[in-house]
Design a protein around this motif. Structure first.
Motif, mmCIF file in Angstrom:
data_model
loop_
_atom_site.group_PDB
_atom_site.id
_atom_site.type_symbol
_atom_site.label_atom_id
_atom_site.label_comp_id
_atom_site.label_asym_id
_atom_site.label_seq_id
_atom_site.Cartn_x
_atom_site.Cartn_y
_atom_site.Cartn_z
ATOM 1 N N ALA A 231 45.860 -8.253 -41.882
ATOM 2 C CA ALA A 231 45.564 -6.871 -42.277
ATOM 3 C C ALA A 231 45.316 -6.776 -43.770
ATOM 4 C CB ALA A 231 46.709 -5.954 -41.864
ATOM 5 N N ARG A 232 46.087 -7.489 -44.545
ATOM 6 C CA ARG A 232 45.915 -7.494 -46.005
ATOM 7 C C ARG A 232 44.550 -8.070 -46.376
ATOM 8 N NH1 ARG A 232 50.724 -9.915 -47.646
ATOM 9 N NH2 ARG A 232 49.788 -11.966 -47.427
ATOM 10 N N LEU A 233 44.133 -9.090 -45.659
ATOM 11 C CA LEU A 233 42.830 -9.704 -45.886
ATOM 12 C C LEU A 233 41.701 -8.780 -45.457
ATOM 13 C CD1 LEU A 233 41.380 -12.433 -46.582
ATOM 14 C CD2 LEU A 233 41.541 -12.942 -44.155
ATOM 15 N N ARG A 234 41.859 -8.131 -44.297
ATOM 16 C CA ARG A 234 40.799 -7.284 -43.765
ATOM 17 C C ARG A 234 40.594 -6.006 -44.562
ATOM 18 N NH1 ARG A 234 38.541 -6.987 -39.020
ATOM 19 N NH2 ARG A 234 37.166 -5.709 -40.275
ATOM 20 N N LYS A 235 41.573 -5.599 -45.380
ATOM 21 C CA LYS A 235 41.364 -4.453 -46.261
ATOM 22 C C LYS A 235 40.240 -4.732 -47.247
ATOM 23 C CE LYS A 235 45.476 -4.040 -47.985
ATOM 24 N NZ LYS A 235 46.661 -3.626 -48.732
ATOM 25 N N LYS A 236 40.072 -5.999 -47.589
ATOM 26 C CA LYS A 236 39.157 -6.375 -48.657
ATOM 27 C C LYS A 236 37.786 -6.810 -48.164
ATOM 28 C CE LYS A 236 43.156 -8.010 -51.152
ATOM 29 N NZ LYS A 236 43.898 -9.183 -51.579
ATOM 30 N N ILE A 237 37.680 -7.271 -46.920
ATOM 31 C CA ILE A 237 36.398 -7.801 -46.452
ATOM 32 C C ILE A 237 35.933 -7.074 -45.207
ATOM 33 C CG2 ILE A 237 36.856 -10.091 -47.391
ATOM 34 C CD1 ILE A 237 37.370 -11.038 -44.547
ATOM 35 N N SER A 238 34.616 -7.014 -45.059
ATOM 36 C CA SER A 238 34.007 -6.417 -43.880
ATOM 37 C C SER A 238 32.631 -7.020 -43.706
ATOM 38 C CB SER A 238 33.902 -4.899 -44.059
ATOM 39 O OG SER A 238 33.305 -4.321 -42.924
ATOM 40 N N GLY A 239 32.219 -7.200 -42.466
ATOM 41 C CA GLY A 239 30.919 -7.783 -42.177
ATOM 42 C C GLY A 239 29.829 -6.735 -42.126
ATOM 43 N N THR A 240 28.664 -7.072 -42.653
ATOM 44 C CA THR A 240 27.499 -6.200 -42.624
ATOM 45 C C THR A 240 26.393 -6.928 -41.853
ATOM 46 O OG1 THR A 240 26.597 -7.106 -44.669
ATOM 47 C CG2 THR A 240 28.111 -5.233 -44.868
ATOM 48 N N PRO A 241 25.311 -6.224 -41.518
ATOM 49 C CA PRO A 241 24.216 -6.936 -40.834
ATOM 50 C C PRO A 241 23.622 -8.061 -41.692
ATOM 51 C CG PRO A 241 23.971 -4.581 -40.564
ATOM 52 C CD PRO A 241 25.088 -4.780 -41.528
ATOM 53 N N ALA A 242 23.554 -7.861 -43.006
ATOM 54 C CA ALA A 242 22.993 -8.886 -43.882
ATOM 55 C C ALA A 242 23.966 -10.042 -44.108
ATOM 56 C CB ALA A 242 22.617 -8.277 -45.229
ATOM 57 N N ARG A 243 25.252 -9.714 -44.123
ATOM 58 C CA ARG A 243 26.279 -10.728 -44.388
ATOM 59 C C ARG A 243 27.455 -10.508 -43.439
ATOM 60 N NH1 ARG A 243 27.753 -13.021 -50.248
ATOM 61 N NH2 ARG A 243 29.421 -14.354 -49.565
ATOM 62 N N PRO A 244 27.372 -11.029 -42.214
ATOM 63 C CA PRO A 244 28.441 -10.793 -41.234
ATOM 64 C C PRO A 244 29.728 -11.541 -41.587
ATOM 65 C CG PRO A 244 26.778 -12.228 -40.318
ATOM 66 C CD PRO A 244 26.276 -11.792 -41.659
ATOM 67 N N ARG A 245 30.781 -11.132 -40.916
ATOM 68 C CA ARG A 245 32.102 -11.736 -41.131
ATOM 69 C C ARG A 245 32.251 -12.940 -40.206
ATOM 70 N NH1 ARG A 245 37.096 -10.023 -38.563
ATOM 71 N NH2 ARG A 245 35.890 -8.341 -37.639
ATOM 72 N N LEU A 246 32.654 -14.069 -40.784
ATOM 73 C CA LEU A 246 32.930 -15.281 -40.014
ATOM 74 C C LEU A 246 34.431 -15.292 -39.744
ATOM 75 C CD1 LEU A 246 31.733 -17.975 -38.918
ATOM 76 C CD2 LEU A 246 32.482 -19.004 -41.037
ATOM 77 N N ALA A 247 34.825 -14.814 -38.564
ATOM 78 C CA ALA A 247 36.237 -14.655 -38.209
ATOM 79 C C ALA A 247 36.736 -15.897 -37.483
ATOM 80 C CB ALA A 247 36.423 -13.426 -37.333
ATOM 81 N N VAL A 248 37.871 -16.419 -37.930
ATOM 82 C CA VAL A 248 38.458 -17.629 -37.358
ATOM 83 C C VAL A 248 39.776 -17.280 -36.680
ATOM 84 C CG1 VAL A 248 39.338 -19.928 -37.858
ATOM 85 C CG2 VAL A 248 37.423 -19.025 -39.172
ATOM 86 N N LYS A 249 39.967 -17.776 -35.476
ATOM 87 C CA LYS A 249 41.237 -17.655 -34.757
ATOM 88 C C LYS A 249 41.694 -19.057 -34.413
ATOM 89 C CE LYS A 249 44.541 -15.972 -32.136
ATOM 90 N NZ LYS A 249 45.609 -16.933 -32.336
ATOM 91 N N ARG A 250 42.902 -19.392 -34.818
ATOM 92 C CA ARG A 250 43.440 -20.722 -34.570
ATOM 93 C C ARG A 250 44.651 -20.596 -33.655
ATOM 94 N NH1 ARG A 250 47.686 -23.368 -36.593
ATOM 95 N NH2 ARG A 250 48.069 -21.800 -38.177
ATOM 96 N N SER A 251 44.684 -21.421 -32.644
ATOM 97 C CA SER A 251 45.879 -21.513 -31.808
ATOM 98 C C SER A 251 46.459 -22.911 -32.002
ATOM 99 C CB SER A 251 45.539 -21.260 -30.334
ATOM 100 O OG SER A 251 44.816 -22.341 -29.799
ATOM 101 N N SER A 252 47.483 -23.229 -31.256
ATOM 102 C CA SER A 252 48.097 -24.541 -31.428
ATOM 103 C C SER A 252 47.172 -25.662 -30.965
ATOM 104 C CB SER A 252 49.423 -24.621 -30.669
ATOM 105 O OG SER A 252 49.188 -24.417 -29.291
#
Length: 134
Positions: free
Chosen positions: A30-51
């Motif tokens: 949440a702290r990270l997402r306050k600062k970044i957001s994806g746009t059509p020109a520059r989308p967000r590369l979201a990473v999810k890591r599990s074990s």
């Protein structure tokens, strides 16, 4: 006698630890997402890591659409021999190729509250080598 912990006490402790880690991860994300957001020109590369696995998505937050995705569950990554770090690097290469196919060259990196080391860093480096600009 003080060393022995009942099985129920171990279960209660484990569930609290797990919940604490989940809450910490959510707080960092949440702290990270306050600062970044994806746009059509520059989308967000979201990473999810599990074990065991790593999942990546290119997300346009304005429209709420996923433009491309890759995962260590994909057939060509599953067939890859090596450790989890090598598979994460392969996922980085895949997402770079799929981003180019979708017409994306620059992204905003969202490491999802996970530390930027190990599998996350390997994925990011491979995506950069694949042509994505962070």
């Amino acid at each position: 006698m003080a060393d022995t912990i009942s099985a129920n006490a171990k279960k209660r402790t484990a569930s609290r630890v797990s919940a604490t880690r989940r809450k910490g991860l959510a707080r960092r994300h949440a702290r990270l997402r306050k600062k970044i957001s994806g746009t059509p020109a520059r989308p967000r590369l979201a990473v999810k890591r599990s074990s065991r696995h790593v999942h990546v998505q290119l997300i346009d937050d304005v429209a709420g659409h996923t433009l491309a995705s890759a995962s260590s569950l994909d057939a060509d990554v599953r067939a890859l021999e090596g450790d989890k770090k090598a598979k994460a690097a392969k996922v980085g290469e895949l997402i770079a190729d799929r981003a180019k196919a979708a017409g994306v060259e620059a992204v905003v990196f969202d490491h999802g509250g996970f530390g930027y080391h190990g599998r996350i860093a390997a994925l990011a480096d491979a995506a950069r080598e694949g042509g994505l600009k962070f």
